[in-house]
Scaffold this active site. Structure first.
Site, PDB file in Angstrom:
ATOM      1  CB  THR A   1     -30.106  25.733 114.322  1.00  0.00           C
ATOM      2  OG1 THR A   1     -29.336  25.521 115.502  1.00  0.00           O
ATOM      3  CG2 THR A   1     -30.908  24.495 114.015  1.00  0.00           C
TER       4      THR A   1
ATOM      5  N   GLY B   1     -33.745  32.161 118.311  1.00  0.00           N
ATOM      6  CA  GLY B   1     -34.699  32.902 119.130  1.00  0.00           C
ATOM      7  C   GLY B   1     -34.752  34.355 118.709  1.00  0.00           C
TER       8      GLY B   1
ATOM      9  CD  GLU C   1     -25.414  26.572 123.043  1.00  0.00           C
ATOM     10  OE1 GLU C   1     -25.866  27.501 122.384  1.00  0.00           O
ATOM     11  OE2 GLU C   1     -24.203  26.265 123.057  1.00  0.00           O
TER      12      GLU C   1
END
Lengths: 566, 566
Positions: free
Chosen positions: A47, A86, A329
């Protein structure tokens, strides 16, 4: 760590699988031992701040330089800044980075590269790398979601993951394998999301239903003790359909995973026949399950009154932990439109008389003209009603698309102009699958008569509640009669009363430990109030009777106010 | 302090008004100067850990002792512990405490008492008082919601608030005035909650709609730039009905407040004729507006994709600040049942041929048998359809009650057995009011043709969206035809397209400052991405390139893991 993600979680759930799945055998031999021994710690950087679900739109570039046999990784724009991965902000030192591959001035689309971003000794960002945490969020406090910018960072040619395509030393691009293979992984990941959504909703139901059996409120009969709030029909109406939904999606996630494992061999062997159907269904199920859970957790929380707002309930934490699944997702609406795209194709094939596979075979059937749901709420009649509804809505959306195109709109514009209806028909399809799968799953419990009976009630409630929430769809065209619809309300209320005695057992059956729930309200032993007080007393603000801030701010402020008013 | 409550907010919003409203003239003269000069700081202690909306169930006792002319305030049970009052935990030194009044061994129900809980010099809890913070919550970080237990704390007789009732020195209990007077205050408080809900939803819409005009995603037409996500029909379908809802409840809150102020004179003069109707409506409006806002904020947040989850969006903070309104000042479902109770009475009166007042007068009318909504979506026809639906559902719920009672159920049991339908009919009534009031409010803008036209589109969207979400109610009994329902979908899509060009202007019109919104995504200037990066860089975690926790935990952990894997 209940409802917390590990600060090195992405290493095992995304970084290693990406290398294992997309690396060549040689690359796997080199990198996996480094990963598995924690010599390097990685994340997965897809992303960007300006680009999410639409992966083709990513802007990060990997440009091959045959002179040095290196790729130059670059963030050419502000919007190309990697954002959200993350453990990227402060923890990891490597990432699998998705970037547009350029060789010889030509773009070959998105490919994956292993890029180091922090020094292995000092942990400082490497030259040409800007990396940091993206700042505070609704939840995920234990995860350092990060941003990352590359200023012409060079990596060896070997760091491109080359299982499915390759860049040779001299810069030729070679595509090696069918990309559909990666669809299989997506199905698997989505089945896990569906199951997790069902579990999160189940946790919230456990807390709310247990607490509703402890909490007493108001008078039902004058002079009698306050009843358990779970005895109020309105409370049952909030919670029991959610309980049924949790079971429904639990079965759905399990079936999807099992189906995937069943056909995994075919997929690996290059037989993709059943994959599109499963892939399309998994997109819709991911969206519907996470939406249902998102709304459902909050309904559970609010059903606990004010106490739901306290962290003593455990519910806010479950919510902030579950809600990102609606957007990660694959953003849910985009997912629904993926399902719709497959349904439109299937609908076209059915119109041409072709037989359709598995989950969409009902589109080939004519079905009944009139709703057959009677007083017994037979599961067959409920499924048949849902199939009728989905079939009609899918056909209607297809006609809508066709009408727009006949009016001269290009297909993409027609698609957008019909997209509200496309999402609607995809919802109907997914709900139909979930119901059918619930019914099929109950059959496995046929030998436990009592279990099957209670699961049947839950399944009927799931179906009836869905009919009432979408009554227009079922009445439309005279399929369901007005009397049948009225009867649905009556049946709903009967089912709530029938499920009431088993409600606590149905959540206890999930077998969530008190440690997992982290909820004073949802304790297995029901000793809520004494533990509320203990929990409150242990709050850091209560370490002292008079908090430091009182001396520091409040006392001087009050004195000042007092003086100014004199 | 945007989206934060003041740590002494309850002093001015609840403590002072309670004394001003319920204190005798003598008490007002004594206490109000102390309050207003901040000599004392107070809060309002009603809710107990085991008792919320059902005020009669409170357990704290105030027992009069004529010997000493004191009340003994006591928390006789664990569940009687005061819980939730804002600013109670660490800040205030006084509270207006609601307790069951006992004199001469007889209980006279709930009354209000001024009780001191902390020392004026040391700020330590007084003898017999246990007080503290209730611990961390979903939000409200700046508010020390507290718990409080009294162990036979004595207060002077004069500390009972005696405007409406009195305990004499020798312990006689005298009721002095009509309690209905306090209903007026409740209407006023609820009108403020409705307006705040509308405002919070408007803030969320502002952020989501502005950001949707900045954000670009996917391909609508191959080869063309990624379109603004606000051009996607699905995005419009998420946001524009919420925008319309925000306007609708804003008008509703304003009208309710104006109506209250209009009749305040009558109420003070003891004429309560119009109060029950307004009071019942205010309960339902409070519930419907806060529910709509609660769901709507989260829809806005999710419509911003992953970024909605970051505090950079401002949306999580708006949500945690708004959501308590669903449970405070009367839990929403209980509020809906209050509205329903009034509707059942009104329905009975209408059946007896009595004329009904203001908002429920339509229950007297027969109305049309067939839905008159045509291609022009005339506001009259929309209101008439909503009235038909509410009238039918209210009548049906009344019949349901009657049927249960004819089967021998006591009224309270019948009430519970019909309560899902009672809530449903109350929703229909409130939605009908909100629509009608929206229509009436537009008339005030008749002289601004353009404004009136755009507001009319919003109003139509509000109505059409509500019809589609409750289609079964409108089709039932053949009121709306299947073709009319299909046409509603077509009209919905037309309205989304019609509102699109004005959407940003419609949120700009709220005139929320950037300071109020605290949102990088919803900035007025639209410079989202550069400010996202600045915002992230300023996060405390980024004060150093390598965070202390890395040296403290991560490095040793990774070394340990590495060793163990060798």
């Amino acid at each position: 760590m209940p409802h917390e993600s590990s600060p090195i979680g992405l290493h095992t759930t995304m970084f290693i699988p990406a290398i294992a799945g997309q690396g060549s055998d040689k690359q796997r031999r080199k990198w996996l031992p480094l990963c598995e021994s924690y010599r390097i710690v990685g994340t997965y950087a897809q992303t960007e701040v300006g680009h999410g679900t639409f992966v083709r739109g990513l802007e990060t570039t990997a440009t091959y330089d045959p002179q040095t046999e290196q790729f130059i990784i670059n963030s050419p724009t502000l919007t190309s800044t990697k954002w959200w991965p993350g453990n990227l902000g402060k923890t990891t030192n490597h990432a699998v980075v998705l970037a547009q591959l350029y060789t010889g001035g030509k773009c070959h689309g998105i490919h994956a590269f292993i890029v180091q971003h922090r020094d292995m000794e000092t942990h400082q960002p490497l030259p040409g790398v800007e990396v940091g945490d993206i700042g505070p969020k609704f939840g995920y406090e234990a995860v350092d979601n990060g941003f990352l910018r590359y200023h012409n960072v060079r990596i060896p040619r070997d760091n491109m993951l080359m299982r499915y395509s390759e860049v040779t030393k001299d810069g030729r691009y070679i595509r090696k394998a069918n990309e559909k293979l990666t669809y299989g992984t997506m199905v698997f990941v989505r089945s896990a999301i569906v199951s997790t959504a069902a579990k999160n909703l189940g946790e919230a139901c456990t807390i709310a239903i247990r607490y509703s059996a402890v909490r007493r409120q108001s008078e039902m009969k004058p002079g009698e003790p306050e009843p358990q709030v779970l005895d109020y029909q309105t409370q049952q109406h909030k919670l029991f359909p959610l309980l049924a939904t949790s079971y429904a999606y639990w079965f759905a996630g399990r079936s999807m995973r099992e189906t995937y494992l069943d056909i995994q061999g075919q997929i690996m062997a290059g037989d993709f026949k059943r994959l599109p159907e499963l892939h399309a269904l998994s997109a819709g199920l991911k969206a519907m399950s996470t939406w249902a859970t998102n709304e459902g957790i909050e309904t559970c929380r609010l059903s606990c009154g004010g106490h739901g707002y306290s962290h003593a309930s455990g519910l806010p934490k479950i919510y902030v932990d579950a809600t990102p699944a609606c957007t990660y997702e694959g953003e849910n609406t985009v997912m629904m439109l993926q399902t719709a795209r497959y349904l439109m194709k299937a609908c076209g094939q059915a119109a041409q008389g072709n037989e359709l596979p598995g989950f969409v075979a009902y589109l080939n059937q004519k079905g009944v003209d009139r709703c057959m749901i009677g007083d017994d709420l037979s599961l067959v009649s409920l499924v048949s009603a849902y199939q009728h509804r989905a079939r009609r809505l899918i056909g209607k959306a297809a006609l809508q698309m066709k009408a727009h195109m006949e009016r001269g709109q290009p297909q993409e514009v027609a698609w957008n102009l019909a997209s509200v209806q496309l999402v609607h028909c995809a919802k109907a399809h997914v709900q139909c699958y979930v119901l059918k799968n619930f019914v099929d799953s109950i059959e496995q419990y046929g030998h436990h008569e009592d279990v099957a009976r209670v699961l049947t009630q839950l399944c009927q409630l799931f179906a009836v509640d869905g009919i009432l929430n979408n009554a227009g769809d079922f009445l439309q065209g005279g399929f369901m009669s007005y009397d049948q619809l009225d009867n649905m309300t009556a049946k709903l209320l009967d089912l709530l009363a029938a499920i009431r005695p088993n409600a606590v057992a149905l959540v206890d059956a999930f077998d969530f430990s008190d440690h997992l729930l982290q909820s004073v309200l949802g304790r297995y032993d029901g000793n809520v109030y004494e533990n509320m007080l203990e929990w409150a007393k242990s709050s850091p603000l209560n370490d002292t009777q008079v908090h430091d801030s009182y001396y520091q701010y409040m006392q001087p402020f009050l004195k000042e106010m007092h003086k100014s008013k004199l």
